[in-house]
Scaffold this active site. Structure first.
Site, PDB file in Angstrom:
ATOM      1  N   ARG A 166      41.140  34.409  29.099  1.00  0.00           N
ATOM      2  CA  ARG A 166      39.845  34.838  29.599  1.00  0.00           C
ATOM      3  C   ARG A 166      39.955  35.352  31.034  1.00  0.00           C
ATOM      4  NH1 ARG A 166      34.571  33.904  27.929  1.00  0.00           N
ATOM      5  NH2 ARG A 166      33.150  33.725  29.667  1.00  0.00           N
ATOM      6  N   ALA A 167      40.759  34.649  31.834  1.00  0.00           N
ATOM      7  CA  ALA A 167      40.901  35.039  33.234  1.00  0.00           C
ATOM      8  C   ALA A 167      41.487  36.448  33.343  1.00  0.00           C
ATOM      9  CB  ALA A 167      41.793  34.038  33.959  1.00  0.00           C
TER      10      ALA A 167
END
Ligand SMILES: [Zn+2]
Length: 674
Positions: free
Chosen positions: A275-276
């Site tokens: 996600r990052a």
């Protein structure tokens, strides 16, 4: 009331940039702003809408359908393709921390559905926020139940309401912005992860900058309209720049080298999942568009890392977010070296000063803040050498066992779980009653029985029953709720005998595992030496609690009163956050009090008074008596009495006392279970 102009906000550069990037690319996923009170966080958020592009909507649709692509499932639809188009300013909707579920997701009038046969739906804040901004001030105090609804809506882009088989669904995509003061408690990790970006907001340190903030604020308060008029051109220019960046975004290119920089940085900071990386890529692209360019560069990646990574690093879930900028520059440098292949094996000994051509002087202050922040928070990988150890390493917990069921007396109304008896949405139906408010859980047989005697008088001629509003009955259900189990653990010298601390930890660990299975929230306050501390703010993560417990050091005097008062504080904040989740306080102690925790007077009396406060607040409690040895003082009995709570010996924590007494015998050598 005219809002403060966005362009007139002084300082808060990171926050304004993060908001603008979200406005350029809503896919970034919102912004969380952390900071002390009085830093104009809310003013800045509220100012944003004035510079957001206007929104084209279907006139009359309460769900803000886009005329170009109306929601096929829109409750106000279907919309005619040839309908006129209305344009309105972007909207900011504030979600109050204490809002009801109906207020957030909208309310469905089950009574009208039954008595009039119409589906009457009153849209909530999620509908109002669609295609705009949803702002939650003090987001860390938001009710757990609302957090869940919010997370669901944010994940699906849809809000869904169902009551007894009548359901409504509508699109709900919004820019989520939260502000919070971390001193009032941390955010649930799932919610933290939901925010694309985070920034820390603090009041500017430089007197000149502060003076300008005050000067503008005075002018704005004095004559808001005149002040706003002075900023019209700047606001207009900013709005146009955002709109242009939005238009350019689709054509921004992310070269392989920049993507590799992003993934290298994410790997270096040891973030969970991918996600990052995604958020960083989107943020870097938005920054590129915002800067009027079409290809992502290192400087865009650096900005993205600063905004997207601080809350995503793998760490103890409740450590304050923060990012070591030197480490960031190193990671960026490594990625660049990899790309050019002939880079040096080792990174330069000093941080690469010329590595990031950024905003000049601005950067220095950021770096200062980051450094002082890093000092204040827990030391991480950078700890140079082990400190001389004044204490023995923490005792390991004894093997956990099946714990006995501790419950909160009475009948609660909390979220479903497996601990205390409660009125719940599920569970078995125990009765029917006349609803006090709107019906959500219909009791059909009781409703029919109520309506039946009146059919003739009401002139029934057709096939269906003639129903009236006051016929409706709702189900009363009883099941079990989850609770907040707050441990208040004595870690002082009197408890520190190694074998005993190991047994105590084993018992608490057993209760923690039990709490996990029963879907409770858990928290831990510990006290030793001069003070009490919140070792673990209430969380659903039992792993975090177990880790804190294992590492818990022991020794020093016994500030029992401080431990109890700190527990009372934690419970007070939690009650604001989730009033229906009932707490169970588990005090693990031998009952001794030898330090007053800052107050003057006899420690034992302070402890008694603190216990009395908790009892008066109606907190259910259990005292686990850890006293052992030949001479017993029986102090835990006195404490349990003052708390109005139950008393258990350490060897009674197990579900079957025999097995647990064997495991706990090192702690209580002289005691045998009868
Ligand atoms: Zn619509």
């Amino acid at each position: 009331m005219s809002t403060y102009p966005f362009s007139a906000v002084v300082g808060m550069d990171d926050m304004r940039l993060a908001l603008v990037l979200n406005a350029v690319s809503p896919a970034i996923g919102g912004l969380l702003v952390r900071g002390e009170k009085g830093t104009a966080k809310s003013t800045t958020v509220r100012a944003l809408t004035a510079v957001l592009p206007e929104v084209a909507v279907v006139p009359g649709c309460r769900f803000s359908c886009d005329p170009a692509a109306p929601d096929p499932a829109c409750p106000d639809g279907p919309h005619d393709a040839s309908a006129p188009v209305a344009v309105r300013p972007a909207r900011l909707v504030e979600l109050p921390v204490g809002a009801s579920e109906d207020r957030l997701v909208g309310s469905l009038d089950l009574e009208r559905a039954l008595t009039e046969g119409v589906k009457a739906y009153e849209p909530g804040l999620l509908a109002a926020a669609h295609r705009g901004v949803l702002y939650v001030d003090e987001v860390n105090l938001l009710h757990d139940h609302l957090v869940d609804l919010l997370l669901d809506a944010a994940a699906l882009g849809t809000s869904y309401v169902e009551r007894e088989g009548v359901s409504v669904r509508h699109a709900a995509r919004f820019l989520l912005v939260g502000t919070m003061n971390p001193e009032e408690g941390e955010l649930r990790p799932q919610l933290l992860d939901r925010f694309g970006l985070t920034v820390d907001a603090s009041a500017p340190r430089e007197p000149d900058v502060r003076a300008e903030v005050v000067r503008r604020r005075l002018a704005a308060d004095d004559d808001p309209a005149a002040f706003a008029a002075r900023w019209v051109d700047e606001e207009q220019a900013l709005a146009e720049r955002i709109a242009r960046a939005r238009g350019r975004l689709a054509s921004v290119v992310l070269p392989d080298a920049a993507l590799r920089q992003i993934t290298t940085v994410c790997a270096a900071f040891d973030v969970d999942g991918l996600r990052a990386d995604l958020v960083m890529a989107r943020t870097a692209m938005a920054h590129t568009a915002w800067s009027g360019r079409s290809e992502v560069r290192a400087e865009d990646v650096r900005v993205a890392a600063r905004l997207a990574l601080p809350h995503r690093r793998r760490r103890n879930p409740f450590d304050a977010p923060g990012l070591d900028e030197e480490q960031l520059d190193q990671a960026l440098q490594e990625a660049a070296d990899d790309a050019s292949e002939d880079g040096p094996d080792e990174p330069p000994p000093v941080g690469p000063g010329g590595g990031a051509p950024n905003d000049g002087g601005q950067d220095d202050t950021n770096q200062d803040e980051a450094e002082s922040g890093a000092e204040a928070s827990a030391p991480d990988g950078a700890a140079p050498r082990p400190a001389p150890a004044p204490e023995a390493p923490p005792a390991a917990a004894a093997t956990p066992f099946r714990a006995r069921l501790l419950t909160v007396p009475g009948l609660g109304t909390g979220a479903a779980g497996r601990r205390s008896r409660a009125r719940t949405d599920s569970g078995r139906v125990t009765a029917a009653r006349v609803p006090a408010d709107r019906v959500t859980k219909l009791h059909l047989p009781a409703t029919l029985v109520a309506a039946a005697p009146h059919q003739q008088v009401r002139g029934r001629t057709g096939r269906g029953l003639v129903m009236r509003r006051d016929d409706l009955r709702e189900s009363v259900r009883e099941g079990r709720e989850g609770n907040l189990v707050l441990f208040c653990v004595d870690a002082s010298g009197s408890m520190a005998a190694r074998a005993r601390m190991s047994a105590v930890k084993g018992a608490v660990l057993s209760l923690l595992l039990d709490a996990y299975q029963r879907r409770d929230k858990v928290g831990m306050v510990t006290f030793r030496g001069a003070e009490a501390q919140v070792s673990l703010p209430p969380t659903s993560s039992v792993e975090a609690a177990a880790a804190r417990l294992q590492a818990l050091p022991t020794g020093g005097r016994t500030p029992l009163a401080a431990g109890l008062l700190r527990s009372a504080d934690v419970l007070r904040v939690e009650r604001m956050r989730d009033p229906s989740r009932r707490p169970l306080l588990v005090v693990v102690t031998d009952g001794r009090a030898t330090a007053a925790g800052g107050a003057s007077g006899a420690p034992v009396e302070h402890a008694q008074r603190a216990a009395g406060l908790l009892a008066a607040a109606g907190v259910a409690s259990v005292v686990v008596d850890c006293e052992s040895g030949a001479v017993r003082l029986g102090l835990a009995v006195t404490l349990a009495t003052a708390l109005g709570g139950e008393l258990l010996r350490l060897d009674e924590v197990g579900a079957d006392s025999l097995a647990s007494s064997v495991r706990a015998r090192t702690a209580t050598p002289s005691r045998k279970v009868a």
